[in-house]
Design a protein around this motif. Structure first.
Motif, PDB file in Angstrom:
ATOM      1  N   HIS A 260       1.218  -1.157  -0.005  1.00  0.00           N
ATOM      2  CA  HIS A 260      -0.164  -0.480  -0.064  1.00  0.00           C
ATOM      3  C   HIS A 260       0.840   1.567  -0.247  1.00  0.00           C
ATOM      4  N   ARG A 261       1.978   1.729   1.203  1.00  0.00           N
ATOM      5  CA  ARG A 261       2.490   2.493   0.701  1.00  0.00           C
ATOM      6  C   ARG A 261       3.499   2.266  -0.513  1.00  0.00           C
ATOM      7  N   ASN A 262       3.604   1.402  -1.023  1.00  0.00           N
ATOM      8  CA  ASN A 262       4.755   1.627  -2.664  1.00  0.00           C
ATOM      9  C   ASN A 262       3.616   2.331  -3.618  1.00  0.00           C
ATOM     10  N   LEU A 263       2.411   1.779  -3.620  1.00  0.00           N
ATOM     11  CA  LEU A 263       0.957   2.667  -4.708  1.00  0.00           C
ATOM     12  C   LEU A 263       0.752   4.224  -4.111  1.00  0.00           C
ATOM     13  N   MET A 264       0.265   4.199  -2.750  1.00  0.00           N
ATOM     14  CA  MET A 264       0.018   5.782  -2.392  1.00  0.00           C
ATOM     15  C   MET A 264       1.109   6.234  -2.535  1.00  0.00           C
ATOM     16  N   ALA A 265       3.059   6.912  -2.363  1.00  0.00           N
ATOM     17  CA  ALA A 265       3.656   7.270  -2.113  1.00  0.00           C
ATOM     18  C   ALA A 265       3.428   7.383  -3.587  1.00  0.00           C
ATOM     19  N   ASN A 266       3.673   6.154  -5.108  1.00  0.00           N
ATOM     20  CA  ASN A 266       3.769   6.554  -6.370  1.00  0.00           C
ATOM     21  C   ASN A 266       2.435   7.765  -6.826  1.00  0.00           C
ATOM     22  N   LEU A 267       1.471   7.473  -6.581  1.00  0.00           N
ATOM     23  CA  LEU A 267       0.217   8.210  -6.774  1.00  0.00           C
ATOM     24  C   LEU A 267       0.697   9.969  -6.701  1.00  0.00           C
ATOM     25  N   LEU A 268       0.928  10.256  -5.028  1.00  0.00           N
ATOM     26  CA  LEU A 268       1.172  11.474  -4.188  1.00  0.00           C
ATOM     27  C   LEU A 268       2.394  11.430  -5.377  1.00  0.00           C
ATOM     28  N   GLN A 269       3.468  11.017  -6.113  1.00  0.00           N
ATOM     29  CA  GLN A 269       4.509  11.771  -6.779  1.00  0.00           C
ATOM     30  C   GLN A 269       4.043  11.988  -7.740  1.00  0.00           C
ATOM     31  N   VAL A 270       3.462  11.602  -8.293  1.00  0.00           N
ATOM     32  CA  VAL A 270       2.604  11.199  -9.795  1.00  0.00           C
ATOM     33  C   VAL A 270       1.741  12.682  -9.901  1.00  0.00           C
ATOM     34  N   ASN A 271       1.142  13.166  -9.206  1.00  0.00           N
ATOM     35  CA  ASN A 271       0.076  14.424  -8.910  1.00  0.00           C
ATOM     36  C   ASN A 271       0.640  15.617  -8.550  1.00  0.00           C
ATOM     37  N   ARG A 272       2.257  15.175  -7.595  1.00  0.00           N
ATOM     38  CA  ARG A 272       3.012  16.707  -7.670  1.00  0.00           C
ATOM     39  C   ARG A 272       3.286  16.989  -8.611  1.00  0.00           C
ATOM     40  N   HIS A 273       4.402  16.042  -9.556  1.00  0.00           N
ATOM     41  CA  HIS A 273       4.973  16.228 -10.512  1.00  0.00           C
ATOM     42  C   HIS A 273       4.286  17.035 -12.221  1.00  0.00           C
ATOM     43  N   ILE A 274       2.855  16.740 -11.544  1.00  0.00           N
ATOM     44  CA  ILE A 274       2.114  16.718 -13.162  1.00  0.00           C
ATOM     45  C   ILE A 274       0.528  17.451 -12.544  1.00  0.00           C
ATOM     46  N   PRO A 275       0.222  18.374 -12.128  1.00  0.00           N
ATOM     47  CA  PRO A 275      -0.537  18.573 -11.143  1.00  0.00           C
ATOM     48  C   PRO A 275      -1.938  19.232 -11.688  1.00  0.00           C
ATOM     49  N   VAL A 276      -2.129  18.442 -13.006  1.00  0.00           N
ATOM     50  CA  VAL A 276      -3.146  19.250 -13.979  1.00  0.00           C
ATOM     51  C   VAL A 276      -4.421  18.432 -13.521  1.00  0.00           C
ATOM     52  N   VAL A 277      -4.681  17.188 -13.442  1.00  0.00           N
ATOM     53  CA  VAL A 277      -5.752  16.843 -13.334  1.00  0.00           C
ATOM     54  C   VAL A 277      -6.706  17.101 -12.531  1.00  0.00           C
ATOM     55  N   THR A 278      -8.197  17.094 -12.409  1.00  0.00           N
ATOM     56  CA  THR A 278      -9.268  17.816 -10.937  1.00  0.00           C
ATOM     57  C   THR A 278     -10.201  16.679 -12.124  1.00  0.00           C
TER      58      THR A 278
END
Length: 824
Positions: free
Chosen positions: A168-186
């Motif tokens: 769970h940590r791996n998945l949630m960490a990458n989810l937050l990393q991706v969304n900080r790097h490309i913060p375009v999705v709404t």
């Protein structure tokens, strides 16, 4: 937010906001966030009843659909470990994974011909019916962040799959990393999902990210170019997660369309000069192409393999944003990516926040919370995957430029070292080869013939007739002398063996070439025969190239539809079932597959009579013409009308067929709330083929034109494919329009029921609508078959109880419907 359950608990508060859309090719179905949460909790209880508990491994082997999603979140709510298996994988691989993981349950699909046995199992397609009768279980698991969430067995290009443990940590960490790097999705975004959900790239970019942001996801049953372009045009898509091969297929589709309109050269000229223009100007310049993707389309996200710079320049030149990234399943999966502000051609970008990258002997090493803890049950592989100081060895060769942007040069295991000691990266040679005319697809491998490896091209030609040696010479003209192709082979199959992300499994290609099997026979030939055998029931040994599919092999109307669906899914073709006629041979079908020919439907359908003003026209025609005329001949009595009162949503009326008066009589028997929201299928051949002279042709055509407007008729062929009609019926159903069909296909002479057409079963399966049986009596005397003029008489129309089917086969549906009409 540290676990998948933290994400899941955000669903109910989003209420009726759309979460999932499923385009089956016939229907368009949707689920809200509230419905998704409710169904997932129902799945939670159903799993509990099957004895599935926290930590149990459950294999999920099915195509992308809302029910895959419901199964996934139901398993997460239960605390089970999800073991996704690529739907395109064969039974042997799925069995191996189920055995290695000691699976407690297997969730599989009826769309897969090969099934797993020996495990407790359920079909994805049964879940709608099972969960409808199962109350939700709100008591969900409370996993720790370091508990295993998924086990993903890499398909790999090396033939050595390993079970990747993702917490769970791996998945949630990458989810937050991706969304900080490309913060375009709404929450306004709508994603079109084209890659298998069994692959982490699609999961992270096109599954977790949309649900994290409250966006919607669109799934397609069949990934063919026309279905993709249709969805892009109709679903207001903002983003697509894609692999390079998919971007190339879409590019080819656009180029083919331009060529058909003689626009390839002028558009190509504009593309060469558009690089100097701003993105906004490019969008306006290529507006006719842009609008095919919808008014809000924002970006492609490319990953899974290196993106050919020429493909990037094509899309960028048209004004599209293409963000390329890089990662591996073991990293959950994203490590680096370009940004919305800057896309550097040939680079996979910079590390995500919280991800560290370094090079060791040109190999890319990575570290971060998103990196997995190890391989399931394989300590040796786990130790080999990490350096002594804990960095993960990706196995990819790369370079960092002066600004810290990563450039991937290929897999370490695929690097070709020639006899002269020169390092050749196959991806770079393939990029040049793929731009040569005459190449359908190509891959480059290293073959050792005793003097060191040589650069060897394996080609699938596009059918244009251009010689392979001429193709190789042109490719070499664009390569450095030390990196040129020194040998080539022709691959006899329609496709290379590929991974989930459409990367060529080069070790299989190399194996077959070394075994001398690279020039004859092959998987594609076997696969085509297997698909024909499954659709016809004929033994594979009896299927020959000259066999007629209908006459010799007994292909039925149901089998024809099944075969075309299978061909589209396996080969990503655009086909119509009308292409298979009485004279179609196996060799003809093989030619269509090899050339990737597209056969268009010529049927014309009118949807506008189902608009409000179309209904007003029909009301006027009824008031002024139809009902007064019918009253002159028919004294109508209706039974069972009360059974229609509780109908929820569109239904399919199935009636016996006695007379040309059947349709207006049934329409008169229906209450007004249903009468003008019902469309009727009519025998297409009667109007378009069965005429003896030009006057009869004109009369029938004018009758058809009137009928489509005043009676809401649409064509349904009997002697050729009816899939285009089926799609039109699905569109009607999606807009709440009921359907009336006559399954006998012709009028009875004496009122007795004739045999039913088996296509009724396909309709009910695909449309997923209740069937209301209808029995007409008396019209066989009022206006019998062969009569020149009607006479007055008593007529009764009886409506039966709605029949609701739950995954029954087509033949069962037809038999049950016929029995219900007989009993009225």
């Amino acid at each position: 937010m540290q676990t998948l359950l933290d994400l899941f608990h955000t669903f109910p508060p989003r209420g009726d906001r759309c979460a999932l859309v499923f385009r089956t090719g016939v229907r368009r179905l949707s689920l809200s966030y509230r419905e998704l949460a409710d169904l997932s909790l129902r799945m939670n209880r159903w799993l509990a009843a099957q004895g599935v508990g926290a930590g149990d491994r459950v294999v999920l082997w099915g195509p992308n659909s809302p029910w895959w999603v419901v199964a996934f979140w139901g398993l997460a709510a239960r605390g089970a470990v999800v073991v996704p298996v690529d739907f395109m994988s064969g039974r042997e691989r799925a069995e191996t994974i189920a055995r290695l993981t000691d699976a407690r349950l297997v969730i599989q699909s009826r769309f897969k011909g090969e099934r797993l046995t020996g495990w407790s199992t359920v079909m994805l397609e049964e879940l709608p019916y099972l969960l409808a009768e199962t109350p939700p279980l709100a008591d969900t698991a409370t996993p720790n962040p370091d508990d295993t969430a998924q086990l993903i067995y890499t398909s790999g290009t090396t033939g050595n799959p390993k079970g990747v443990i993702l917490t769970h940590r791996n998945l949630m960490a990458n989810l937050l990393q991706v969304n900080r790097h490309i913060p375009v999705v709404t929450e306004r975004f709508r994603f079109l999902s084209l890659l298998p959900l069994s692959h982490m790239f699609e999961q992270m970019g096109g599954f977790f990210t949309p649900l994290f942001r409250g966006s919607a996801i669109v799934y397609l049953r069949t990934l063919k170019p026309s279905a993709i372009m249709e969805a892009l045009g109709e679903e207001d898509v903002y983003a697509v997660i894609a692999v390079p091969r998919l971007l190339q297929l879409l590019q080819n589709s656009i180029v083919r369309e331009l060529a058909a309109r003689h626009l390839e050269k002028p558009v190509g000229w504009l593309l060469e000069r558009s690089a100097r223009l701003s993105p906004g100007t490019r969008k306006r310049l290529f507006f006719p192409i842009q609008r095919k993707f919808g008014s809000h389309f924002t970006l492609f996200v490319s990953g899974g393999a290196p993106l050919d710079p020429a493909v990037f320049r094509f899309w960028s030149g048209l004004g599209f944003t293409v963000v390329e990234g890089y990662g591996l399943t073991e990293c959950a999966p994203v490590l680096t990516a370009n940004t919305m502000e800057r896309q550097l051609v040939g680079s996979v970008g910079v590390p995500l926040p919280g991800v560290e990258i370094r090079l060791e002997d040109r190999q890319v090493l990575a570290r971060g919370e998103n990196v997995f803890p190890g391989y399931y049950g394989n300590d040796d592989a786990t130790r080999a995957a990490f350096t002594q100081d804990g960095w993960f060895r990706t196995g990819d060769l790369g370079e960092l430029d002066g600004e810290g942007w990563l450039h991937i040069r290929g897999r370490e295991k695929e690097l070709i070292v020639t006899g002269a000691g020169i390092n050749v990266y196959p991806d770079e040679v393939e990029g040049v080869l793929g731009r040569v005319k005459g190449v359908g697809e190509g891959c480059v491998i290293g073959l050792d013939r005793g003097g060191g490896e040589e650069v060897h091209a394996v080609l699938i030609l596009d059918g244009s007739g251009r010689p392979a040696d001429e193709i190789v010479r042109e490719a070499n003209a664009g390569l450095d002398t030390l990196h040129q192709i020194t040998g080539f082979s022709l691959w006899p199959e329609a496709e290379f063996p590929k991974t989930t992300t459409l990367k060529v499994r080069k070790f299989l290609v190399k194996e077959k070439l070394q075994q001398g099997r690279g020039v004859t026979g092959g998987v594609a030939a076997d696969l085509l025969v297997a698909l024909i055998a499954r659709a016809t029931g004929a033994p594979p040994a009896e299927i020959r190239e000259e066999s007629l599919l209908v006459t010799d092999l007994g292909l039925t109307s149901i089998g024809r539809l099944e075969l075309v669906n299978s061909l589209e899914q396996e080969f990503r073709l655009d086909l119509e079932d009308s292409l298979i006629g009485p004279q179609t041979r196996v060799s003809d079908l093989r030619t269509i597959v090899a050339r990737r020919e597209k056969v268009e439907s010529r049927d014309r359908f009118r949807f506008w009579p189902n608009r409000p003003w179309g209904r007003l026209i029909r009301m006027a025609c009824d008031f002024l013409i139809h009902r007064p005329l019918l009253a002159c001949f028919v004294r109508l009595r209706v039974e069972g009308g009360e059974r229609l009162a509780g109908l929820d949503g569109p239904v399919l009326f199935a009636a016996n067929h006695l007379s040309y008066f059947d349709q207006p009589t049934i329409m008169s028997a229906l209450p007004g709330s249903l009468r003008y929201r019902t469309a009727t299928a009519v025998w297409a051949e009667f109007f378009f083929q069965n005429f003896r002279n030009i006057f009869q042709q004109l009369w029938k055509r004018s009758t058809y034109e009137y009928g489509t407007i005043a009676l809401n008729l649409f064509p349904l062929p009997q002697t050729r494919g009816f899939r285009s009609s089926l799609r039109f019926m699905g569109r009607l159903a999606d807009h709440g329009v009921n359907l009336l069909v006559f399954p006998e296909g012709e009028r009875s002479k004496d009122g007795s029921l004739l045999p039913f057409k088996q296509g009724l079963g396909i309709m009910v399966q695909e449309l997923e609508m209740p069937v209301v049986p209808v029995r007409i009596r008396g019209l066989e005397y009022v206006y019998p078959r062969g009569a020149l003029w009607p006479k007055r008489g008593d007529v009764m129309v009886t409506f039966g109880e709605p029949l609701r089917f739950r995954g029954e086969g087509a033949e069962e549906i037809v038999a049950a419907t016929r029995r219900a009409i007989e009993e009225l």
